[in-house]
Design a protein around this motif. Structure first.
Motif, mmCIF file in Angstrom:
data_model
loop_
_atom_site.group_PDB
_atom_site.id
_atom_site.type_symbol
_atom_site.label_atom_id
_atom_site.label_comp_id
_atom_site.label_asym_id
_atom_site.label_seq_id
_atom_site.Cartn_x
_atom_site.Cartn_y
_atom_site.Cartn_z
ATOM 1 N N THR A 189 0.961 -1.380 0.155
ATOM 2 C CA THR A 189 -0.041 0.088 -0.103
ATOM 3 C C THR A 189 0.930 1.148 0.117
ATOM 4 O O THR A 189 0.317 2.457 -0.392
ATOM 5 C CB THR A 189 -0.829 -0.041 1.376
ATOM 6 N N GLU A 191 1.939 2.681 2.706
ATOM 7 C CA GLU A 191 1.475 3.150 3.878
ATOM 8 C C GLU A 191 2.748 3.297 4.579
ATOM 9 O O GLU A 191 3.640 2.214 4.785
ATOM 10 C CB GLU A 191 0.372 2.329 4.446
ATOM 11 N N CYS A 193 4.845 2.752 7.783
ATOM 12 C CA CYS A 193 4.792 1.761 8.843
ATOM 13 C C CYS A 193 5.796 2.151 10.198
ATOM 14 O O CYS A 193 5.261 1.903 11.294
ATOM 15 C CB CYS A 193 5.362 0.457 8.744
#
Length: 658
Positions: A189, A191, A193
Motif C-alpha cells: 500500500t 503506507e 509503518c
C-alpha cells in the motif's frame, strides 16, 4: 527524456553506458541480487538513487565491509521498529552497525528481559517477511523536529548534525549537511509503518535481510557520557546467509570457551579482585610462572639485539607531561593528579617515553653511542571508562615491554627495518604466525610538528613495512599526536585479529625535550626517536596467548610442564625421584600424591592442560621407565627415565606444541 551517460565500475573494469533520465542504481544492477547499494563519487547511496550524467557508479556487494554495515544498520532499524511496536513508550537513541553486528539504544521504563528479546526477535521476523521498503527523504530541521517531536534524543541529534559519536566510535545517525529521515513503507500500500532520523544508506527492502539474531542487552549511557541518562541497549548480529550466521554463532561458542577471564579462573592464573578495583589484576603463582617465562625469554632476546635495560618510577611531577605534550593531548586517559610537595601535581605515568628521554639527556651523548636502545618492563596507569575495561585486554594498570631507540637520521630506515624484523620474529617465537601490517597516518586535527617531518616519517615507515612482504593496510588519521606508526596485526587460532606490536617514528619529542648528540664533526644534532612496544602490554599479550592456545600453553610456557601420576601409593616415591631429576634440567614438575583414583588424577591434569602426564606403575618401576599420556589422550608406554626427561627437555627447548 534525455540521455545520461554513466560509467559502471566493476573492480578494475569500467563499462560506459547510456541510460535515460530517472534511471536508478537499482536499474543499473538489475538481476544482481548480491548488490545492496551503490558507491557514487566515493559516497554510498541507496539503490533508489537516480544516477546523473558523467557519474561513476560501483555496486556494493552485501558481503563487502560496506555491504555488511548497510545490512546491519538496516536490521537495527527493523529491531527499533519491533521494539516500538511492542513497547510504544520506548524512546529511540541511536542504532549503528558495529563489528560483527549492530545495536540500538532505547529509553524504556525497565530493563529488557530475555523473554522480551525473544518477543522482539519474533516481531522482527514478521517485519522482515512483510518486505517493507526503506525510503529516504530529505527534510529541514523544522520538519524533522515536528515529525520527531516525541523523540527527545533524536531532537538532540538534530542540533548536532553529525558532529557526535558514541563511546565505541560509532557515528551518530545524522548526516553532515542535509538532514534525512528513512520511512519504512508497506510493500503493497505504500503506507508509512515506521520512521527514523538517519543518514543511511539502507537495503531496498526488509526482505533482503537474510539472517539475524538478537544477542544480549545491557545498560549504556546516552552518547557514552556518565552525565547522561542510562539507556537500554540491545545487541544483535546479521549476516548475508543463514550458514554465515551459524558459523558466527559457532565461532562465539568457541570464543567463549577461550575467554581469558574464564580460563584465568579455571587454571588459577590470575584474578581481578573487587577490593583492588576494575582493570587491576593480580597474578597467582601459576600465572606468575607464565608471565615470568614470557618476560625472561623476551629479556634474553632483547639483550641479544643490543637493548639496554632501564627502570623508571611509577609517578612523576606533572611538568614532565607538560613538556611531552601528554597533558595537552592525553589528559582524559590519565588519572587525576595527586597534590604533593606544597601543591605540586604528581601523576601516575600513562607511558614511559618521557622518562626515557630524561635518561638519554642525563649526560652528553656521542654519535658513537647511537643507535641507543633503551628497554623497560614499565608499569603504567591509564584511566579507562568502566564500560570498556575488559579483563587483561583493556586494563587500567599494566606493564609495557617498552623500548625507545635513539638514532641518527641516516640510521633511521635501517633501524626501523631491524626493529620490525625483530618484532615479527619474536612474535613467531610465541606461536603467532599470521600477520598483516597497518600504517597509521596523521590526524589533521591532532598532531604536533611540521608537515614535512610527518611526510618523511610516514614514507619511511611505508617503505620499511613493504619490505616485509606482508599485506599493508592504511589507517588514515590513526597515528598518535607525535608521529606515524606501524601496527602488527596478528590472527589467533580461531581467526580473530589482535593488534600486537607498534612501531612509531617520532621527530617531535626529541624537539620538545631538546635532545642532542655530538656528531662526528663536533656539531650538535637532534636524534630521531623510535617508540616500540612488542607485546603492547604483558597483561594483554598474556590474555591473547591464553585464548590463542585455549589455555593449553606449549610446554615451554606451561606453568606445570609435567605432572607425575602414580597408579598407587607405592609409586609416589619413584615419581618423586623422577621429578627431582627433571627439575635439575630446569623442568617444572609436580606429583599428584592425592588420595584420588588414577583416572580422576588424569582428568584433573587434562583440565589443567598439563602437556605431559607421567604415569608410573609396577611395570614401569621394574624397567626404570615411565609412561607418557598427552593432552589429546594418546599414550606412550615404557620410556626409560633418562629418555623421558630428554624428550620433555627437547620439546621445551624447541618451543613446540604437544
Amino acid at each position: 527524456m534525455s540521455d545520461v551517460r554513466v560509467i559502471i565500475q566493476r573492480d578494475s573494469e569500467r563499462e560506459e553506458r547510456t541510460v535515460t533520465t530517472g534511471t536508478t542504481a537499482a536499474d543499473l544492477f538489475a538481476g544482481e541480487r548480491s548488490i545492496v547499494a551503490a558507491r557514487v563519487g566515493g559516497e554510498l547511496k541507496d539503490l533508489a538513487y537516480e544516477v546523473k550524467d558523467g557519474e561513476t557508479v560501483e555496486g556494493v556487494e552485501i558481503s563487502s565491509e560496506d555491504g555488511l554495515n548497510i545490512l546491519r544498520h538496516s536490521t537495527a532499524h527493523v529491531m527499533a521498529q519491533a521494539v516500538q511496536e511492542l513497547f510504544p513508550e520506548a524512546k529511540l537513541g541511536i542504532g549503528p552497525p558495529v563489528k560483527d553486528g549492530f545495536y540500538y539504544d532505547f529509553d524504556v521504563d525497565r530493563p529488557f528481559h530475555p523473554d522480551d528479546l525473544k518477543a522482539i526477535e519474533k516481531k522482527m521476523q514478521e517485519i522482515q517477511k512483510r518486505g517493507q521498503k526503506f525510503s529516504r527523504r530529505v527534510v529541514t530541521d523544522e520538519q524533522a523536529r515536528e515529525e520527531l517531536a516525541n523523540e527527545p534524543y533524536k531532537l538532540e541529534l538534530i542540533g548536532l548534525k553529525g558532529s557526535a559519536s558514541t563511546e565505541d566510535g560509532a557515528d551518530v545517525e545524522v548526516g553532515a549537511g542535509e538532514l534525512t529521515i528513512y520511512d519504512n513503507l508497506d510493500a503493497k500500500t505504500g503506507e508509512l509503518c515506521w520512521k527514523d532520523l538517519c543518514r543511511g544508506p539502507h537495503l531496498p527492502s526488509t526482505r533482503l535481510i537474510p539472517a539475524f539474531k538478537l544477542m544480549r542487552n545491557a545498560g549504556a549511557y546516552w552518547r557514552g557520557s556518565e552525565k547522561n541518562p542510562m539507556l537500554q541497549r540491545i545487541y544483535g548480529t546479521a549476516w548475508p546467509s543463514k550458514d554465515e550466521l551459524k558459523q558466527y554463532l559457532d565461532f562465539l561458542v568457541e570464543a567463549e570457551k577461550r575467554d581469558h577471564r574464564k580460563l584465568g579462573h579455571e587454571l588459577d592464573l590470575f584474578s581481578i579482585p573487587e577490593q583492588i578495583g576494575s582493570g587491576l589484576a593480580v597474578f597467582h603463582p601459576r600465572g606468575g610462572i607464565v608471565r615470568r617465562v614470557m618476560e625472561d625469554y623476551s629479556r634474553r632476546r632483547h639483550e641479544e639485539e643490543g637493548y639496554e635495560f632501564v627502570y623508571t618510577p611509577h609517578a612523576t611531577k606533572g611538568k614532565l607531561f607538560e613538556t611531552s605534550g601528554h597533558l595537552d593531548w592525553y589528559a582524559d586517559g590519565m588519572y587525576p593528579p595527586m597534590q604533593l610537595d606544597e601543591g605540586v601535581d604528581y601523576y601516575l605515568k600513562p607511558m614511559n617515553c618521557p622518562m626515557h628521554n630524561l635518561i638519554f639527556d642525563a649526560r652528553g651523548r656521542s654519535y658513537r653511542e647511537l643507535p641507543l636502545r633503551l628497554f623497560e618492563f614499565g608499569t603504567v596507569y591509564r584511566y579507562e571508562k568502566s564500560g570498556v575495561v575488559h579483563g587483561l585486554t583493556r586494563a587500567r594498570g599494566f606493564t609495557q615491554d617498552d623500548a625507545h631507540i635513539y638514532c641518527t637520521r641516516e640510521q633511521m630506515a635501517d633501524e626501523l627495518d631491524k626493529t620490525l624484523t625483530f618484532v615479527l620474529n619474536l612474535l613467531r617465537d610465541y606461536g603467532l604466525t599470521d600477520f598483516y601490517l597497518e600504517l597509521s597516518t596523521k590526524d589533521p586535527e591532532k598532531f604536533v610538528g611540521s608537515d614535512d617531518a610527518w611526510e618523511e616519517a610516514t614514507e619511511t615507515l611505508r617503505q620499511v613495512a613493504e619490505k616485509q612482504g606482508l599485506p599493508l593496510v592504511p589507517d588514515p588519521g590513526g597515528a598518535a599526536f607525535y608521529g606515524p606508526k606501524i601496527s602488527v596485526q596478528a590472527k589467533d587460532a580461531i581467526g580473530r585479529t589482535w593488534q600486537m606490536s607498534t612501531i612509531q617514528l617520532d621527530f617531535n619529542l626529541p624537539e620538545r625535550f631538546d635532545l642532542e648528540y655530538t656528531a662526528a664533526d663536533g656539531s650538535k644534532q637532534r636524534p630521531v626517536m623510535i617508540h616500540r612496544a612488542l607485546f603492547g602490554s604483558i597483561e594483554r599479550f598474556f590474555a591473547v596467548l591464553l585464548e590463542h592456545y585455549a589455555g593449553a600453553f606449549p610446554a615451554w610456557l606451561a606453568p606445570v610442564q609435567a605432572i607425575g601420576i602414580p597408579i598407587g601409593d607405592a609409586h609416589v616415591e619413584y615419581l618423586e625421584k623422577f621429578a627431582a631429576e627433571a627439575r635439575k634440567k630446569g623442568l617444572r614438575v609436580e606429583i599428584d600424591s592425592s588420595s584420588d583414583r588414577m583416572q580422576k588424577k588424569i582428568r584433573n591434569a587434562q583440565k589443567q592442560k598439563v602437556p605431559f602426564m607421567v604415569i608410573a606403575g609396577d611395570e614401569d618401576m621394574a624397567n626404570n621407565a615411565v609412561s607418557f599420556r598427552y593432552r589429546d589422550g594418546s599414550q606412550e608406554n615404557g620410556i626409560p627415565i633418562d629418555e623421558a626427561i630428554a624428550k620433555i627437555v627437547k620439546v621445551v627447548e624447541d618451543r613446540v606444541q604437544v
